[in-house]
Structures are given as structure tokens and as C-alpha cells.
Scaffold this motif. Structure first.
Motif, PDB file in Angstrom:
ATOM      1  N   ILE A   6       0.874  -1.179   0.000  1.00 11.25           N
ATOM      2  CA  ILE A   6       0.000   0.000   0.000  1.00 11.25           C
ATOM      3  C   ILE A   6       0.904   1.219   0.000  1.00 11.25           C
ATOM      4  O   ILE A   6       1.808   1.334   0.842  1.00 11.25           O
ATOM      5  CB  ILE A   6      -0.881   0.053   1.269  1.00 11.25           C
ATOM      6  N   GLY A   7       0.684   2.139  -0.935  1.00 11.47           N
ATOM      7  CA  GLY A   7       1.542   3.312  -1.050  1.00 11.47           C
ATOM      8  C   GLY A   7       0.925   4.560  -0.452  1.00 11.47           C
ATOM      9  O   GLY A   7      -0.298   4.700  -0.386  1.00 11.47           O
ATOM     10  N   TYR A   8       1.806   5.447  -0.018  1.00 12.07           N
ATOM     11  CA  TYR A   8       1.373   6.769   0.454  1.00 12.07           C
ATOM     12  C   TYR A   8       2.295   7.801  -0.175  1.00 12.07           C
ATOM     13  O   TYR A   8       3.523   7.683  -0.120  1.00 12.07           O
ATOM     14  CB  TYR A   8       1.438   6.875   1.980  1.00 12.07           C
ATOM     15  N   ALA A   9       1.687   8.808  -0.805  1.00 11.03           N
ATOM     16  CA  ALA A   9       2.444   9.897  -1.426  1.00 11.03           C
ATOM     17  C   ALA A   9       1.875  11.211  -0.890  1.00 11.03           C
ATOM     18  O   ALA A   9       0.673  11.328  -0.652  1.00 11.03           O
ATOM     19  CB  ALA A   9       2.317   9.836  -2.942  1.00 11.03           C
ATOM     20  N   ARG A  10       2.767  12.190  -0.696  1.00 11.46           N
ATOM     21  CA  ARG A  10       2.314  13.486  -0.178  1.00 11.46           C
ATOM     22  C   ARG A  10       3.161  14.599  -0.758  1.00 11.46           C
ATOM     23  O   ARG A  10       4.373  14.470  -0.879  1.00 11.46           O
ATOM     24  CB  ARG A  10       2.416  13.527   1.355  1.00 11.46           C
ATOM     25  N   VAL A  11       2.479  15.672  -1.129  1.00  9.88           N
ATOM     26  CA  VAL A  11       3.144  16.929  -1.472  1.00  9.88           C
ATOM     27  C   VAL A  11       2.523  18.005  -0.598  1.00  9.88           C
ATOM     28  O   VAL A  11       1.405  17.859  -0.099  1.00  9.88           O
ATOM     29  CB  VAL A  11       3.012  17.302  -2.976  1.00  9.88           C
ATOM     30  N   VAL A  35       6.476   4.160   1.167  1.00  8.43           N
ATOM     31  CA  VAL A  35       6.616   5.582   0.818  1.00  8.43           C
ATOM     32  C   VAL A  35       7.848   5.756  -0.064  1.00  8.43           C
ATOM     33  O   VAL A  35       8.754   4.927  -0.056  1.00  8.43           O
ATOM     34  CB  VAL A  35       6.733   6.489   2.068  1.00  8.43           C
ATOM     35  N   TRP A  36       7.863   6.845  -0.796  1.00  8.12           N
ATOM     36  CA  TRP A  36       9.001   7.168  -1.651  1.00  8.12           C
ATOM     37  C   TRP A  36      10.201   7.570  -0.792  1.00  8.12           C
ATOM     38  O   TRP A  36      11.322   7.116  -0.997  1.00  8.12           O
ATOM     39  CB  TRP A  36       8.600   8.274  -2.615  1.00  8.12           C
ATOM     40  N   ARG A  37       9.956   8.456   0.206  1.00  6.47           N
ATOM     41  CA  ARG A  37      10.999   8.900   1.134  1.00  6.47           C
ATOM     42  C   ARG A  37      10.390   9.032   2.523  1.00  6.47           C
ATOM     43  O   ARG A  37       9.196   9.281   2.676  1.00  6.47           O
ATOM     44  CB  ARG A  37      11.538  10.279   0.716  1.00  6.47           C
ATOM     45  N   LEU A  38      11.228   8.896   3.546  1.00  9.15           N
ATOM     46  CA  LEU A  38      10.765   8.975   4.931  1.00  9.15           C
ATOM     47  C   LEU A  38      10.043  10.285   5.252  1.00  9.15           C
ATOM     48  O   LEU A  38       9.062  10.292   5.994  1.00  9.15           O
ATOM     49  CB  LEU A  38      11.949   8.806   5.896  1.00  9.15           C
ATOM     50  N   ASP A  39      10.519  11.398   4.698  1.00  7.58           N
ATOM     51  CA  ASP A  39       9.923  12.687   5.051  1.00  7.58           C
ATOM     52  C   ASP A  39       8.498  12.846   4.515  1.00  7.58           C
ATOM     53  O   ASP A  39       7.801  13.784   4.868  1.00  7.58           O
ATOM     54  CB  ASP A  39      10.798  13.854   4.602  1.00  7.58           C
ATOM     55  N   ARG A  40       8.028  11.931   3.689  1.00  5.65           N
ATOM     56  CA  ARG A  40       6.643  11.971   3.212  1.00  5.65           C
ATOM     57  C   ARG A  40       5.687  11.550   4.323  1.00  5.65           C
ATOM     58  O   ARG A  40       4.528  11.903   4.313  1.00  5.65           O
ATOM     59  CB  ARG A  40       6.424  11.056   1.996  1.00  5.65           C
TER      60      ARG A  40
END
Length: 186
Positions: free
Chosen positions: A3-8, A60-65
Motif C-alpha cells: 500500500i503506497g502513500y504519497a504526499r506533497v 513511501v518514496w521517502r521517509l519525510d513523506r
């Protein structure tokens, strides 16, 4: 299931690099937030946490997301672990479903605890140094000299019941009701 999570942080920012990276490793479902990482309420992350099940992997793509602070991130991943959910970060190559991934994450935990302990030591040293120079931290006790001088006038105005509290505060340049009532009750 992955399961993915992306955030901007802003609506104008593009999620393509994150979602492409998630899809390239086989993520089947992606939740997306367009909200600052500083905000504690992330609606899609909350939906993801309701959706995800034991033995799934939140990716996640990167931890800070997922988190802005090391301590917050560690807390988050530990909560996932308690639910039997794995965590994976593509950029940092962390995967808590493997022994090596757990080790790397535990090293992060140790470093975060060390960072917190060093900060506490510095704070204590700074307070000790300040006390040695006669400085005591915290808010001053009681009313300032200026407020003590105007206290009889403020009390008289209040007790006369001719003016509303807000007007008395404006007339004597008192910034808060808390301060006003400290004066009245002194």
C-alpha cells in the motif's frame, strides 16, 4: 499487499515522481495527500490506516513523506509494527519486513534517543549556567511594578460597574483578561 502513500505540501506540486516510484515496485493501491507535512491531520493517511491490514506493507518514496521528525516517524512505525504492518521507504532502502530493515530502523531509533538525550543535557547545562548567574527561568511571579501601580485604579473602575471589562482593559492598556483578573483579585 503493498500500500503506497504519497504526499506533497501544495496543490500545485506534482506527485508523479512519487507515484511512479511506488508503482514501479508493485504497489497496488496509493493514497495521496496534498497537505503540508507540518499539519498533523492528513485525511488520506488516516484512510490508509483504516484500510491497511496485518502483513501489508505501507510504502513511501521517502521517509519525510510520512513524518517531519525522527521521533514522530519512529513512533508511527512502531505503531504499525504493533498492528503487524510492515514499513518500506524506497529512497532510504528501509524495509521492516526483513531483518536488515529492522536493524536499520532500530539504529534510527537509537540515534533519535541519543539526539533527545543530548538536547536534554544541553538544556540542563544552560539552566544550571543561568542559575549560577542569578537568572531563574519561567514567568515572573505576581504583578509587574507597572501593574501594581495601576491596580487600585483598575479595581475601582471594575467595582464601580460603570464600564465593561473590555473598556477598562483598553483604558489601562491591559492585554489579556487573565492579566486583568489577576489585577482585580490581587
Amino acid at each position: 499487499m503493498l500500500i503506497g502513500y504519497a504526499r506533497v505540501s501544495k496543490n500545485e506540486q506534482n506527485l508523479n515522481s512519487q507515484t511512479d516510484a511506488l508503482k514501479s515496485i508493485g504497489v497496488q493501491k496509493i493514497f495521496v495527500d496534498k497537505i503540508s507535512g507540518v499539519k498533523s491531520e492528513k485525511p488520506e493517511l488516516n484512510e490508509l490506516l483504516k484500510f491497511i491490514r496485518k502483513d501489508d506493507t505501507l510504502t513511501v518514496w521517502r521517509l519525510d513523506r510520512i513524518g517531519r521528525t525522527t521521533v514522530g516517524l519512529i513512533q508511527f512505525v512502531n505503531e504499525l509494527n504493533e498492528r503487524g504492518i510492515h514499513f518500506k521507504s524506497i529512497s532510504e532502502n528501509i524495509d521492516t519486513s526483513s531483518a536488515s530493515g529492522k536493524l536499520i530502523f532500530q539504529i534510527f531509533c537509537v540515534l533519535a534517543e541519543h539526539e533527545r538525550n543530548v538536547l536534554i543535557e544541553r538544556t540542563h547545562a544552560g539552566l544550571k549556567s543561568a542559575r549560577a548567574r542569578g537568572k531563574n527561568g519561567g514567568r515572573p511571579k505576581g504583578l509587574s511594578e507597572k501593574l501594581k501601580k495601576i491596580a487600585p485604579l483598575v479595581k475601582a473602575s471594575y467595582n464601580s460597574k460603570d464600564l465593561p471589562v473590555e473598556e477598562i482593559m483598553r483604558a489601562f492598556n491591559i492585554g489579556s483578561k487573565t492579566t486583568f483578573y489577576k489585577i482585580v483579585n490581587s
